[in-house]
Design an enzyme around this catalytic site. Structure first.
Site, PDB file in Angstrom:
ATOM      1  N   THR A  23       0.854  -1.177   0.000  1.00 31.95           N
ATOM      2  CA  THR A  23       0.000   0.000   0.000  1.00 31.95           C
ATOM      3  C   THR A  23       0.893   1.230   0.000  1.00 31.95           C
ATOM      4  O   THR A  23       1.953   1.237   0.623  1.00 31.95           O
ATOM      5  CB  THR A  23      -1.030  -0.017   1.154  1.00 31.95           C
ATOM      6  OG1 THR A  23      -2.044   0.945   0.871  1.00 31.95           O
ATOM      7  CG2 THR A  23      -0.414   0.286   2.506  1.00 31.95           C
ATOM      8  N   CYS A  29      -3.173   7.596   7.852  1.00 32.80           N
ATOM      9  CA  CYS A  29      -3.781   6.266   7.759  1.00 32.80           C
ATOM     10  C   CYS A  29      -2.817   5.234   8.347  1.00 32.80           C
ATOM     11  O   CYS A  29      -1.627   5.488   8.477  1.00 32.80           O
ATOM     12  CB  CYS A  29      -4.054   5.894   6.309  1.00 32.80           C
ATOM     13  SG  CYS A  29      -5.149   7.020   5.445  1.00 32.80           S
ATOM     14  N   HIS A  46      -5.780  -0.913   4.734  1.00 31.33           N
ATOM     15  CA  HIS A  46      -5.316   0.475   4.775  1.00 31.33           C
ATOM     16  C   HIS A  46      -6.473   1.295   5.342  1.00 31.33           C
ATOM     17  O   HIS A  46      -7.408   1.648   4.630  1.00 31.33           O
ATOM     18  CB  HIS A  46      -4.960   0.904   3.343  1.00 31.33           C
ATOM     19  CG  HIS A  46      -4.478   2.326   3.199  1.00 31.33           C
ATOM     20  ND1 HIS A  46      -3.550   2.680   2.255  1.00 31.33           N
ATOM     21  CD2 HIS A  46      -4.793   3.478   3.840  1.00 31.33           C
ATOM     22  CE1 HIS A  46      -3.310   3.990   2.325  1.00 31.33           C
ATOM     23  NE2 HIS A  46      -4.064   4.498   3.279  1.00 31.33           N
TER      24      HIS A  46
END
Lengths: 162, 211
Positions: A23, A29, A46
């Site tokens: 990711t 995040c 994520h």
């Protein structure tokens, strides 16, 4: 590059060797990896927000929240026959890219995401083997399902492996 | 927010407004640099989160970004982003510094501060034009500048969206130096109004959200 499974923002993917999970651009995040040491099944989420509790259920994207994403990661692994006791987690992200201002609670979202992820994993008794969280910089992470190594790239810094 | 509630008509209204704001910002930048700047017609889209990274240049594109929040009748996030090279040239022009201050780390704090000031000025002119046109109150907070992955930076502005939807309304304006093909100073002005601001914004433009 063909053996990479891309995980977008507010997304969750499962995989098995020889594939890797990646990711990109984690800011506030948090990237969560949960893997089964015995079967090499693994999943990555994520997440963007700590809790789904304030969200209306009809348009719930479960991969967006720490609580529902972890729940789904565990459920998917269980479906593949994983024993809860052989599951491990690695996490990265939750940076605070901009200085804190009291005008907005969303500025503190990074630390709150980290807290929520840790709490949820603890409730489910999944040990966090290693982590690279907080700080000020964005991260791109890649998990190798064969070695269980999590590579972390940050701008202007050497790659970390945890 | 339901994605279907936003139609082509609404996107056009947003585009119109953004065009006025961007026009003023481009003029401000021209004045600062003492050279004519061009700007594109703003691109206005509802971008799903999973496509955001591609939209920002894909991969791990590193940018210099001035970020500020918009407060008042309409709230949201505003980003002024340039590639490292672009930001470096911009600061060079501005400060008549011959070195390339943002080419390699450690980045000169003076250069970042100059960039941040440009961000402040552009955002100010963008928002005041918008405020005048819509008769809404729009105030910028003081901007902050960081160098990082574009995706990581912009995701910060998406947090407000993420509580309501999996899409963001992206108002993107490109700014380039006029008549310069091999353009280094290729800036993006990214405005992400919060979902709860769609209604007041559209209303001020005489467009209804549900119709």
């Amino acid at each position: 590059m063909d053996n990479i499974v891309k995980v977008s923002m507010a997304d969750l993917k499962m995989t098995t060797p020889p594939m890797k999970l990646r990711t990109m651009g984690l800011g506030s995040c948090v990237g969560i990896v949960v893997y089964d040491e015995k079967t090499n099944d693994c999943g990555m989420a994520h997440i963007m927000l700590p809790t789904s509790k304030l969200c209306k259920p009809e348009n719930l994207n479960r991969a967006k929240y720490a609580d529902t994403a972890i729940h789904d990661l565990l459920l998917n692994l269980k479906k593949k026959g994983a024993q809860l006791s052989s599951l491990k987690a690695k996490i990265a992200g939750g940076a605070q890219m901009f200085a804190y201002s009291n005008s907005s609670e969303s500025m503190r979202i990074g630390p709150r995401n980290i807290e929520a992820v840790k709490e949820e994993l603890k409730i489910n008794r999944i040990p966090i083997v290693s982590e690279d969280v907080g700080g000020k910089n964005g991260r791109t992470i890649e998990f190798n399902s064969m070695t269980f190594k999590l590579e972390i790239r940050t701008i202007n810094q050497e790659m970390k492996v945890i | 927010m339901d994605r279907k509630a936003i139609s082509e008509k609404h996107l056009d209204a947003f585009k119109e407004t953004a065009n006025i704001g961007a026009g003023h910002a481009a003029t401000a930048l021209s004045t600062l640099l003492n050279k004519p700047m061009d700007m594109s017609v703003p691109q206005v889209d509802l971008v799903p989160f999973e496509e955001m990274n591609e939209r920002l240049g894909g991969g791990e594109a590193v940018v210099v970004a001035a970020f500020l929040q918009v407060e008042g009748d309409v709230t949201g996030s505003l980003f002024f982003m340039l590639s490292l090279d672009g930001a470096s040239s911009l600061v060079q022009e501005l400060t008549s510094n011959l070195e390339e201050p943002l080419k390699t780390p450690p980045y000169s704090s003076m250069a970042l501060s100059a960039f941040n000031e440009v961000g402040n000025i552009l955002a100010g002119s963008y928002l005041s034009a918008l405020a005048e046109f819509t008769k809404l109150r729009l105030y910028p907070t003081v901007s902050q500048t960081v160098v990082d992955m574009a995706m990581a930076i912009v995701s910060h502005g998406l947090i407000a969206h993420s509580m309501h939807s999996d899409y963001a309304l992206v108002i993107d304006t490109k700014m380039t130096e006029k008549g310069c093909d091999k353009n280094k100073m290729n800036g993006h002005f990214f405005f992400l109004p919060d979902p709860k601001s769609f209604q007041p914004l559209l209303q001020s433009l005489g467009v209804q959200l549900d119709g």
